[in-house]
Design a protein around this motif. Structure first.
Motif, PDB file in Angstrom:
ATOM      1  N   HIS A 131       0.836  -1.206   0.000  1.00  0.00           N
ATOM      2  CA  HIS A 131       0.000   0.000   0.000  1.00  0.00           C
ATOM      3  C   HIS A 131       0.862   1.243   0.000  1.00  0.00           C
ATOM      4  O   HIS A 131       1.686   1.440   0.897  1.00  0.00           O
ATOM      5  N   TYR A 142      -2.301   6.574   7.655  1.00  0.00           N
ATOM      6  CA  TYR A 142      -2.836   6.353   9.011  1.00  0.00           C
ATOM      7  C   TYR A 142      -3.926   5.277   8.986  1.00  0.00           C
ATOM      8  O   TYR A 142      -3.911   4.338   9.798  1.00  0.00           O
ATOM      9  N   GLY A 143      -4.842   5.398   8.035  1.00  0.00           N
ATOM     10  CA  GLY A 143      -5.936   4.431   7.929  1.00  0.00           C
ATOM     11  C   GLY A 143      -5.431   3.036   7.587  1.00  0.00           C
ATOM     12  O   GLY A 143      -5.834   2.048   8.197  1.00  0.00           O
ATOM     13  N   ALA A 144      -4.532   2.979   6.603  1.00  0.00           N
ATOM     14  CA  ALA A 144      -4.025   1.668   6.163  1.00  0.00           C
ATOM     15  C   ALA A 144      -3.201   1.013   7.268  1.00  0.00           C
ATOM     16  O   ALA A 144      -3.279  -0.203   7.472  1.00  0.00           O
ATOM     17  N   SER A 177      -3.619   1.514  10.449  1.00  0.00           N
ATOM     18  CA  SER A 177      -4.587   1.087  11.461  1.00  0.00           C
ATOM     19  C   SER A 177      -5.227  -0.240  11.069  1.00  0.00           C
ATOM     20  O   SER A 177      -5.554  -1.054  11.920  1.00  0.00           O
ATOM     21  N   ALA A 178      -5.369  -0.447   9.754  1.00  0.00           N
ATOM     22  CA  ALA A 178      -5.950  -1.693   9.266  1.00  0.00           C
ATOM     23  C   ALA A 178      -4.924  -2.824   9.211  1.00  0.00           C
ATOM     24  O   ALA A 178      -5.215  -3.908   8.719  1.00  0.00           O
ATOM     25  N   ALA A 210      -1.796  -2.930   7.707  1.00  0.00           N
ATOM     26  CA  ALA A 210      -0.953  -3.132   6.534  1.00  0.00           C
ATOM     27  C   ALA A 210       0.427  -2.527   6.723  1.00  0.00           C
ATOM     28  O   ALA A 210       0.610  -1.587   7.494  1.00  0.00           O
ATOM     29  N   ALA A 258      -5.021  -4.192  15.379  1.00  0.00           N
ATOM     30  CA  ALA A 258      -5.466  -3.542  14.135  1.00  0.00           C
ATOM     31  C   ALA A 258      -6.989  -3.504  14.027  1.00  0.00           C
ATOM     32  O   ALA A 258      -7.692  -4.391  14.521  1.00  0.00           O
ATOM     33  N   THR A 270      -9.473  -4.349  11.968  1.00  0.00           N
ATOM     34  CA  THR A 270      -9.795  -5.146  10.786  1.00  0.00           C
ATOM     35  C   THR A 270     -11.210  -5.697  10.847  1.00  0.00           C
ATOM     36  O   THR A 270     -11.615  -6.468   9.992  1.00  0.00           O
TER      37      THR A 270
END
Lengths: 177, 248, 352
Positions: free
Chosen positions: C24, C65-67, C69-70, C72, C196, C198
């Motif tokens: 990513h 930040y979002g990725a 947190s998920a 990745a 995370a 997810t």
């Protein structure tokens, strides 16, 4: 020669950067340390191009050349700009088809090769850069012809591989000139 | 005895911190009911904004990510792109979405990000104590437009749904209101459809919810609901702007 | 090791990220680092990854930040003005303890400045460019091979400590081609990412990513936890190369491109009978303070050579702690010191 510091300069589109890259690749195949650094400043938008290539037995410090053992120029302004960067006893190779002026320096060896005219007569003006590299290789033995050919294969996209025999002829011409 | 009313599973069993008469709590509940009905709590990720709802991650039972002011659509984009099977919603207020986060919302919509944005428009900054919002009405008094919003000085209210409706990537856009039961029921339908649009991978969906702020409007809760109806709806007409007939 | 390749620094960073398992990338174009984006724009879709050219650096870092947190492995890259725009997001990422890798191919400032090589963002990188008491691990490669190795390591460090790793280079490193050999198999740490966001899958309590703690007692504890983590990183992750320091007349400190020039200076100086040592911080934060304690009694003086008005020299002074004089030599605006210029400075110091 153990150590070559080469400035190549000309107009954008003359293959200055790619010639430098092929040379650096061939140097790497000789198991030497190599670096290639293009000018990436705003001047690259103004139609000029130059690159610094170092081929050395030693670990390379700075890839930036303040002075060079060899200068290869493919236009007049580049000669004006870099003539004084050549070390005493160094080499200037100019494309005499395009660079009319004779360098003023008396302490360097100067070679003029009608590269663009010859390449045009060979059917592909884009190979003028290779002709000039031929002269460099003949003068310095910095890389072998064989490794140069491998470097062409490695750096050119496969759809251009059919041109390699002609490019090697151009190289040969430069070496013999 | 039959249970006829209970807390949705997707809501945490705590009291919310919102002011009396504020409709954020209702919007939260509607989102939670939709999550329950679609049975997606386990794969839903919510993005909390900056504003009065900064800590709504404490109220939802799904995974939550707190975002910087205005950046919720970008954060939602990052979350969604990593796990496209997740259902991702961003909860944003009017300052967050329509002022500091204008670039992020426009471009998330432009890219057609498969996320759902719940945009709560109460025409004022609540958390920072009643400043003028991009959606503040003409002549509305706020702490930073003490003589009323004057178009000469402050420009005009921004109509987010109408603006986003020009973008190809935004496929479902609806404006709803919290001012009475009928409209709250409509709002839930719109929120559900917005989630379903995302789950069907159709593109970006947003529901704008006209909401009250009695504290900063200086009105009591009942007057506030009437203010939505009388003052806000004429400027922000309710209804669907895009995607009404989408099959989900 | 695989085949020796001739590659551009920026492309090597991109390739290294892929080899480290990063799928990513979120970024915004800015010279002189855009080859990273070009490379990944092509490769990410082939590998099922994500490449987004965001609407701004602000958006890009928030996508990071979002990725992150998920769960990745995620990369963004930029150059100085763009890194300034990312500071908000970097502070949030630090506060929320997310792992991410950020590349800064530094150009000269202030303002729009110029695109030639500089090290003028040292303070911004190591002292915390955004708001709040936070740190990033800042790695400063000085060759294309090292760009590769440290980029892979940056991802491992980021995951290990839930921290931002920054690769700090300059236009020379980004633009130059040098030989590089990739490993057949990368050394990729498998970090626990049970934190995370997810989706709970209805099997656990919900996870929250946040940097807001309204209660002062809680926020102080959170800060203490961050600081404890930073102390641990100082202990475990400090990297430095020392060269010729054992009997040096003078020890030069330089990182990145400048360290390469100084290595040539060392050879020049040897011919004139001057013994020059080099301490090359590979991590700018944590700064290799212990190395100075080790060698403080050896030379007559220390010299810091930088492409700025004197930033790292402050850390050198703190590390030398008054035991020896510390001098500075710098160039700005994209100018690069010559070997002779540095040697002249060394002679001037030693003749004092």
């Amino acid at each position: 020669m153990a150590d070559q510091q080469i400035i190549m300069a000309g107009f954008g589109g003359q293959g200055i950067l790619s010639a430098g890259r092929i040379l650096a690749y061939a140097g790497m195949l000789e198991n030497k340390n190599v670096s290639w650094l293009p000018s990436y400043g705003p001047e690259m938008r103004g139609g000029t191009a130059n690159c610094n290539v170092i081929i050395s037995d030693e670990v390379i410090g700075s890839p930036i050349l303040n002075t060079a053992t060899t200068l290869i120029v493919m236009n007049g302004p580049s000669l004006d700009k870099f003539e004084n960067a050549v070390e005493s006893g160094g080499i200037i190779i100019k494309d005499s088809s395009l660079v009319q002026r004779t360098p003023e320096r008396k302490d360097v060896e100067v070679y003029g090769v009608p590269a663009t005219e010859t390449a045009f007569n060979m059917g592909n003006p884009a190979f003028a850069n290779i002709i000039l590299l031929g002269k460099l290789i003949a003068l310095t033995n910095i890389v072998s012809k064989e490794n140069f050919e491998v470097a062409l294969k490695k750096t050119l996209p496969s759809k251009k591989h059919s041109l390699i025999p002609v490019e090697m002829k151009a190289l040969e011409f430069g070496m013999q000139y | 005895m039959d249970t006829v009313f209970k807390k949705p599973h997707a809501l945490v069993d705590v009291s919310m911190h919102y002011c009396p008469g504020c409709t954020h709590g209702i919007v939260h509940r509607l989102i939670a009911e939709v999550i329950d009905e679609l049975d997606i709590e386990g794969k839903t990720i919510g993005i909390s904004p900056v504003g009065c709802t900064y800590n709504n991650y404490e109220y939802f039972n799904c995974d939550m990510v707190q975002a910087a002011h205005g950046r919720a659509p970008a954060v939602a984009t990052g979350v969604k792109r990593v796990n496209p099977d997740n259902v991702v919603f961003a909860y944003q207020g009017d300052g967050d979405l329509a002022a500091i986060g204008t670039a992020e919302i426009v471009h998330a919509a432009t890219r057609g990000e498969k996320i759902t944005v719940i945009f709560v428009n109460n025409a004022i900054y609540g958390m920072t104590s009643g400043q003028m919002a991009p959606t503040t009405l003409i002549n509305q008094v706020t702490t930073t437009s003490p003589l009323g919003r004057n178009p000469e000085l402050h420009g005009y209210p921004i109509n987010v749904c109408e603006l986003l409706a020009t973008l190809e990537g935004a496929v479902y856009i609806e404006r709803v209101s919290m001012h009475d039961i009928k409209n709250i029921k409509n709002a839930k339908k719109a929120i559900k459809k917005a989630f379903q649009v995302q789950m069907a991978n159709l593109g970006f969906s947003i529901v704008e919810v006209l909401s009250s702020c009695p504290t900063n409007w200086g009105l009591n809760p009942v007057e506030s609901l009437k203010w939505i109806q009388d003052k806000m709806i004429p400027v922000y007409p309710l209804g669907n702007f895009k995607g009404k007939d989408l099959e989900v | 090791m695989g085949e020796k390749l001739l590659m551009k620094g920026n492309e090597v960073i991109a390739e290294a990220a892929l080899r480290a398992g990063c799928r990513h990338y979120f970024g915004y174009p800015i010279t002189p680092q855009t080859e990273i984006a070009h490379y990944l724009a092509k490769k990410m879709p082939e590998l099922g990854g994500t490449f987004i050219q965001a609407e701004s650096e602000v958006a890009a870092i928030n996508m990071v930040y979002g990725a992150a947190s998920a769960g990745a492995r995620v990369l963004t890259s930029s150059s100085s003005p763009g890194i300034s725009l990312k500071q908000e997001g970097l502070s949030y990422i630090a506060g929320a303890e997310l792992p991410a890798v950020v590349v800064n191919i530094v150009r000269c400032g202030p303002g729009l400045g110029g695109i030639l090589p500089a090290q003028c963002d040292y303070f911004q990188a190591v002292k915390g460019g955004g708001h709040g008491d936070y740190k990033m691990v800042v790695l400063a490669p000085s060759s294309v091979q090292e760009l590769y190795e440290l980029t892979v390591e940056a991802f491992n460090i980021a995951d290990r400590y839930r921290i931002v790793s920054m690769i700090m280079g300059d236009g020379i490193l980004g633009q130059m081609m040098e030989s590089v050999e990739f490993k057949d198999v990368e050394n990729i740490d498998k970090a626990d990412k049970s934190w995370a966001t997810t989706g709970t899958q209805m099997k656990r309590e919900h996870n929250t990513t946040t940097s807001i703690y309204i209660q002062p007692e809680v926020l102080e504890k959170h800060n203490q936890k961050l600081q404890a983590k930073y102390r641990l990183i100082e202990e475990k992750e400090t990297r430095v190369e020392s060269y010729n320091c054992e009997d040096a007349d003078i020890i030069v400190t330089a990182f990145g491109t400048v360290a390469r020039i100084v290595k040539n200076v060392i050879k020049m100086a040897q011919k004139e009978g001057i013994k020059v040592g080099l301490i090359r911080p590979i991590t700018l934060w944590p700064f290799p303070t212990a190395e100075y304690e080790k060698y403080a009694d050896v030379p007559k003086a220390f010299l810091s050579v930088e492409l700025n008005a004197g930033q790292m020299v402050e850390d050198v002074k703190m590390a030398v702690n008054g035991k020896k004089p510390v001098y500075f030599h710098g160039r700005m605006g994209g100018m690069i010191p010559t070997q002779k210029e540095i040697l002249d400075k060394i002679k001037e110091i030693l003749n004092k």
